[in-house]
Design an enzyme around this catalytic site. Structure first.
Site: not given
Length: 306
Positions: A37-38, A41, A95, A109-110, A172, A235, A265
């Site tokens: 998860g962001d 992470n 997910y 699915w959240r 995000n 990049a 992240d």
């Protein structure tokens, strides 16, 4: 005689949702279970980068076996779970990663995720924030909450900032998680107003805010009230504003790109770790870029750095 003092260890609190991840296994009919998860992470990587840091995660999970496995994973990674609340009626979000011709797609699915109620206890938020020095959250953290939860979280963050905590925020942008585009953009800017450090990604900002270039993104968040803005650009060169100064940093080119999951992240973790250790902004950006380059050279969101 002057006595030397040892700097206090970094105390870091990430707020958000960690999810169960089902990814393709070794064969076409196999799935591998993981967790990511962001904001988690970023906590995961910061814990590896700053050995003496106190890294905590604030979220809500269930009381089922899947939630138990997630919490165990967090602890194994060295992330403190003191502020992981348990919900008797909900579980964790999930997910699925699908691959077709080398391209990844995601199914989520959240809707009944316990993390959607992470801001329901204002007292718990205040206690967690009082115990830390650096607080980190994201646009996804806000997106999964209802209007009342967003208001509670933003007010708690604003209060923590007034009390001297440093607030870091990654916008995000995930439009699928929001009811409308204006709701998303207005909430993101409200979060920027209570943040010291904002860490947006230009490609998303250009689409949803109409920014002409990374400088426009940086200036918009600076006007909102942020003190430091670091505009990631894939990049490409990273544009920044900080302490009245500005600049552009060209990161080294990643030698191997296997999976770009968690690139932003992990960059955030490297940058925040660099700043916490006293690096100037440009050097902290390079530190973040080096961490991200290592991560994208491997499969998955969570990669050991050693």
């Amino acid at each position: 005689m002057t006595q030397s003092t040892t700097p206090a260890p970094l105390r870091f609190l990430a707020i958000g949702e960690c999810m169960a991840e089902l990814a393709p296994g070794e064969s076409a009919d196999q799935l591998r279970l993981g967790f990511a998860g962001d904001t988690f992470n970023t906590a995961f990587y910061l814990r590896q980068l700053v050995a003496e840091a106190e890294v905590r995660y604030f979220t809500r999970v269930g009381q089922d076996s899947l939630s138990d496995r997630m919490v165990a994973m967090m602890r194994t990674a060295g992330v403190d779970t003191t502020h992981v609340a348990r919900d008797p009626e909900r579980s964790v979000g999930m997910y699925l990663i699908s691959l077709k011709d080398g391209e990844r797609s995601f199914s989520y699915w959240r809707d009944s995720s316990a993390a959607r109620l992470l801001a329901c206890d204002r007292g718990a938020l205040d206690r967690a924030m009082a115990e830390t020095g650096l607080i980190y959250f994201s646009g996804i953290t806000l997106a999964i909450l209802d209007a009342a939860g967003r208001a509670t979280l933003l007010d708690a963050v604003a209060q923590a900032r007034r009390a001297g905590r440093t607030i870091a925020f990654d916008s995000n942008l995930r439009p699928r998680l929001w009811a409308t585009a204006p709701e998303m953009t207005q909430t993101i800017m409200a979060a920027a107003q209570v943040s010291d450090i904002v860490l947006p990604s230009f490609d998303d900002e250009a689409v949803h805010f109409g920014d002409a270039d990374p400088d426009a993104t940086a200036d918009r968040y600076l006007r909102a009230g942020a003190e430091t803005v670091i505009v990631k650009n894939g990049a490409g060169p990273v544009h920044y504003r900080s302490g009245g100064g500005q600049g552009v940093v060209t990161p080294p080119v990643a030698q191997v790109v296997v999976d770009t999951t968690a690139a932003g992240d992990s960059f955030n973790a490297g940058f925040l770790a660099g700043r916490a250790s006293g690096l100037p902004v440009d050097q902290a950006i390079l530190s973040g870029a080096r961490v991200a380059a290592r991560v994208i050279g491997h499969k998955g969101a969570l990669v050991p750095l050693t």
